[in-house]
Design a protein around this motif. Sequence first.
Motif, PDB file in Angstrom:
ATOM      1  N   ALA A 140       1.103  -1.004  -0.131  1.00 57.28           N
ATOM      2  CA  ALA A 140      -0.408  -0.029  -0.130  1.00 57.28           C
ATOM      3  C   ALA A 140       1.341   0.795   0.363  1.00 57.28           C
ATOM      4  O   ALA A 140       1.921   1.178   0.885  1.00 57.28           O
ATOM      5  N   GLN A 141       0.063   2.131  -0.898  1.00 53.92           N
ATOM      6  CA  GLN A 141       1.335   3.160  -1.162  1.00 53.92           C
ATOM      7  C   GLN A 141       0.725   4.376   0.160  1.00 53.92           C
ATOM      8  O   GLN A 141      -0.001   4.238   0.278  1.00 53.92           O
ATOM      9  N   PRO A 142       1.908   5.373   1.417  1.00 55.75           N
ATOM     10  CA  PRO A 142       2.085   5.077   2.269  1.00 55.75           C
ATOM     11  C   PRO A 142       1.550   7.151   2.259  1.00 55.75           C
ATOM     12  O   PRO A 142       1.717   7.320   0.222  1.00 55.75           O
ATOM     13  N   THR A 143       0.747   7.151   3.160  1.00 52.14           N
ATOM     14  CA  THR A 143      -0.520   9.171   2.771  1.00 52.14           C
ATOM     15  C   THR A 143       0.620   9.804   2.767  1.00 52.14           C
ATOM     16  O   THR A 143       1.972   9.566   3.284  1.00 52.14           O
ATOM     17  N   PRO A 144       0.742  10.886   2.648  1.00 49.75           N
ATOM     18  CA  PRO A 144       1.990  11.849   2.696  1.00 49.75           C
ATOM     19  C   PRO A 144       1.951  12.034   4.007  1.00 49.75           C
ATOM     20  O   PRO A 144       3.124  12.366   5.006  1.00 49.75           O
ATOM     21  N   GLN A 145       0.964  12.168   5.195  1.00 49.53           N
ATOM     22  CA  GLN A 145       1.514  12.485   6.681  1.00 49.53           C
ATOM     23  C   GLN A 145       2.357  11.517   7.411  1.00 49.53           C
ATOM     24  O   GLN A 145       3.083  12.029   7.368  1.00 49.53           O
ATOM     25  N   GLU A 146       2.319   9.843   6.682  1.00 51.82           N
ATOM     26  CA  GLU A 146       2.845   8.967   6.816  1.00 51.82           C
ATOM     27  C   GLU A 146       4.824   9.163   6.923  1.00 51.82           C
ATOM     28  O   GLU A 146       5.678   8.984   7.202  1.00 51.82           O
ATOM     29  N   VAL A 147       4.709   9.300   4.811  1.00 55.13           N
ATOM     30  CA  VAL A 147       5.896   9.816   4.726  1.00 55.13           C
ATOM     31  C   VAL A 147       6.631  10.906   5.885  1.00 55.13           C
ATOM     32  O   VAL A 147       7.504  11.267   5.806  1.00 55.13           O
ATOM     33  N   GLN A 148       5.719  12.566   6.310  1.00 56.88           N
ATOM     34  CA  GLN A 148       6.570  13.683   6.479  1.00 56.88           C
ATOM     35  C   GLN A 148       6.730  12.894   8.062  1.00 56.88           C
ATOM     36  O   GLN A 148       7.676  13.385   8.660  1.00 56.88           O
ATOM     37  N   ALA A 149       5.637  12.161   8.674  1.00 57.02           N
ATOM     38  CA  ALA A 149       6.812  11.447  10.030  1.00 57.02           C
ATOM     39  C   ALA A 149       7.631  10.499   9.858  1.00 57.02           C
ATOM     40  O   ALA A 149       8.427  10.417  10.716  1.00 57.02           O
ATOM     41  N   GLN A 150       7.547   9.803   9.010  1.00 51.43           N
ATOM     42  CA  GLN A 150       8.507   9.243   8.635  1.00 51.43           C
ATOM     43  C   GLN A 150      10.015   9.626   8.230  1.00 51.43           C
ATOM     44  O   GLN A 150      11.212   9.501   9.166  1.00 51.43           O
ATOM     45  N   ARG A 151       9.985  10.516   7.347  1.00 49.22           N
ATOM     46  CA  ARG A 151      11.020  12.020   6.958  1.00 49.22           C
ATOM     47  C   ARG A 151      11.709  12.367   8.899  1.00 49.22           C
ATOM     48  O   ARG A 151      12.536  12.755   9.163  1.00 49.22           O
ATOM     49  N   ASP A 152      10.361  13.196   9.327  1.00 46.51           N
ATOM     50  CA  ASP A 152      10.400  13.734  11.100  1.00 46.51           C
ATOM     51  C   ASP A 152      11.635  12.521  11.979  1.00 46.51           C
ATOM     52  O   ASP A 152      12.259  13.286  12.747  1.00 46.51           O
ATOM     53  N   ALA A 153      11.034  11.231  11.641  1.00 46.63           N
ATOM     54  CA  ALA A 153      11.629  10.355  12.474  1.00 46.63           C
ATOM     55  C   ALA A 153      12.714   9.377  12.680  1.00 46.63           C
ATOM     56  O   ALA A 153      13.570  10.142  13.225  1.00 46.63           O
ATOM     57  N   ASP A 154      13.112  10.254  11.473  1.00 43.51           N
ATOM     58  CA  ASP A 154      14.586  10.100  10.389  1.00 43.51           C
ATOM     59  C   ASP A 154      15.456  11.540  11.113  1.00 43.51           C
ATOM     60  O   ASP A 154      16.961  11.433  11.508  1.00 43.51           O
ATOM     61  N   ILE A 155      14.524  12.837  10.421  1.00 41.40           N
ATOM     62  CA  ILE A 155      15.758  13.733  11.029  1.00 41.40           C
ATOM     63  C   ILE A 155      16.195  13.368  12.855  1.00 41.40           C
ATOM     64  O   ILE A 155      17.086  13.807  13.271  1.00 41.40           O
ATOM     65  N   ALA A 156      14.928  13.183  13.551  1.00 38.62           N
ATOM     66  CA  ALA A 156      15.463  12.934  15.184  1.00 38.62           C
ATOM     67  C   ALA A 156      16.516  12.090  15.375  1.00 38.62           C
ATOM     68  O   ALA A 156      16.885  12.295  16.150  1.00 38.62           O
ATOM     69  N   ILE A 157      16.266  11.005  14.366  1.00 39.39           N
ATOM     70  CA  ILE A 157      17.098   9.660  15.144  1.00 39.39           C
ATOM     71  C   ILE A 157      18.509  10.465  14.673  1.00 39.39           C
ATOM     72  O   ILE A 157      19.639  10.378  15.270  1.00 39.39           O
ATOM     73  N   ALA A 158      18.829  10.909  13.541  1.00 36.05           N
ATOM     74  CA  ALA A 158      19.799  11.847  12.926  1.00 36.05           C
ATOM     75  C   ALA A 158      20.594  12.367  14.146  1.00 36.05           C
ATOM     76  O   ALA A 158      21.851  12.654  14.483  1.00 36.05           O
ATOM     77  N   LYS A 159      19.543  13.640  14.257  1.00 34.58           N
ATOM     78  CA  LYS A 159      20.283  14.197  15.318  1.00 34.58           C
ATOM     79  C   LYS A 159      20.289  13.510  16.666  1.00 34.58           C
ATOM     80  O   LYS A 159      21.487  14.430  17.205  1.00 34.58           O
ATOM     81  N   ALA A 160      20.042  12.887  16.501  1.00 39.16           N
ATOM     82  CA  ALA A 160      19.933  12.049  18.372  1.00 39.16           C
ATOM     83  C   ALA A 160      20.936  11.632  18.377  1.00 39.16           C
ATOM     84  O   ALA A 160      22.605  11.928  19.521  1.00 39.16           O
ATOM     85  N   LYS A 161      21.706  11.169  17.139  1.00 36.32           N
ATOM     86  CA  LYS A 161      22.936  10.608  16.519  1.00 36.32           C
ATOM     87  C   LYS A 161      24.137  11.536  16.543  1.00 36.32           C
ATOM     88  O   LYS A 161      25.174  11.260  17.725  1.00 36.32           O
TER      89      LYS A 161
END
Length: 308
Positions: free
Chosen positions: A99-120
């Motif tokens: 199933a294709q993710p919705t734009p909200q899910e894409v944005q949430a995944q991007r924010d999570a990746d950014i948060a993880i990168a900042k934490a690292k």
Amino acid sequence: MSNATTGAMGLASRFHPDRDPLRPPPAPGLGRGFSFAIVAHILLVVALSAGVSWRSTPVPAMEAELWSAVPQAAAPKEQLPTEPQPEPPKPQPEPPKPAQPTPQEVQAQRDADIAIAKAKERKLKEEKEQREAEDKRKLEQRKKDEADQKERDRKAKEEQAKKDDAKEKQDKAKADKARKDSEARAEAQRQENLRRIQGMAGASGGPSSTGTALKSSGPSSNYAGRVMRAVKDRLNFDVSSIVGNPVTEVDVRCAPDGRVLSARVIKSGGVEAYDDAVTRAILGVERLPLDTDGRVPSQMILAFRPKD
């Protein structure tokens, strides 16, 4: 050359006129041997040819055909069993498409990746700061240890130097004491020798006498003043620079006729130049004045004050 040899040469030239009589004759039987060799080679070739030719002869081929008395039908040809054919593969159903993710899910995944990168990144920065702080602490501790070690070494050197100085002073004091003791013993021995010699020569002193003369005697009351005046007449020194009026005592040894044999300062007044001037003045006196009895003491201790 012998007659037999000459005869043989003449006989050979007679039967063989074309041969040089000086060359040796050919070996006998050479022609027979050569002929025998040719015949042997011919026979060998013939034998080899015969051995090869019998193998190359072609073998005749023969054919035969068989007939039966009664006609018979031929048996059917053997049929090999056939292998079963594999069934064709069944078509696999296509996997369902994700199933294709919705734009909200894409944005949430991007924010999570950014948060993880900042934490690292923040964790790496903290670890780097901790390592730098630890290295700085170790460096400061090493410098402090080196400074403490240098201070301990300096104190140890100072203590060792003090011990060495004390030991050197102690050794020097021991050496001076030993030298003074040796000089005292030598002087006592000399006085003892003088007393013994004088006693043997007829000295008149008592057993407790400490003198060195044959009889008790001494200079007159004004003799010392006469000697001092004789010395001061030759003393050339500016006493205005001397503070106070120190005493310089000089041990003077004289000959019986008044000649000065030696002059040694036994007590300095603190001005070395004045001590040297007094010594030179005493040695400069050719003859000391005679006493009232016409003699000069062999040893005198003269005390000089610069301002007297």
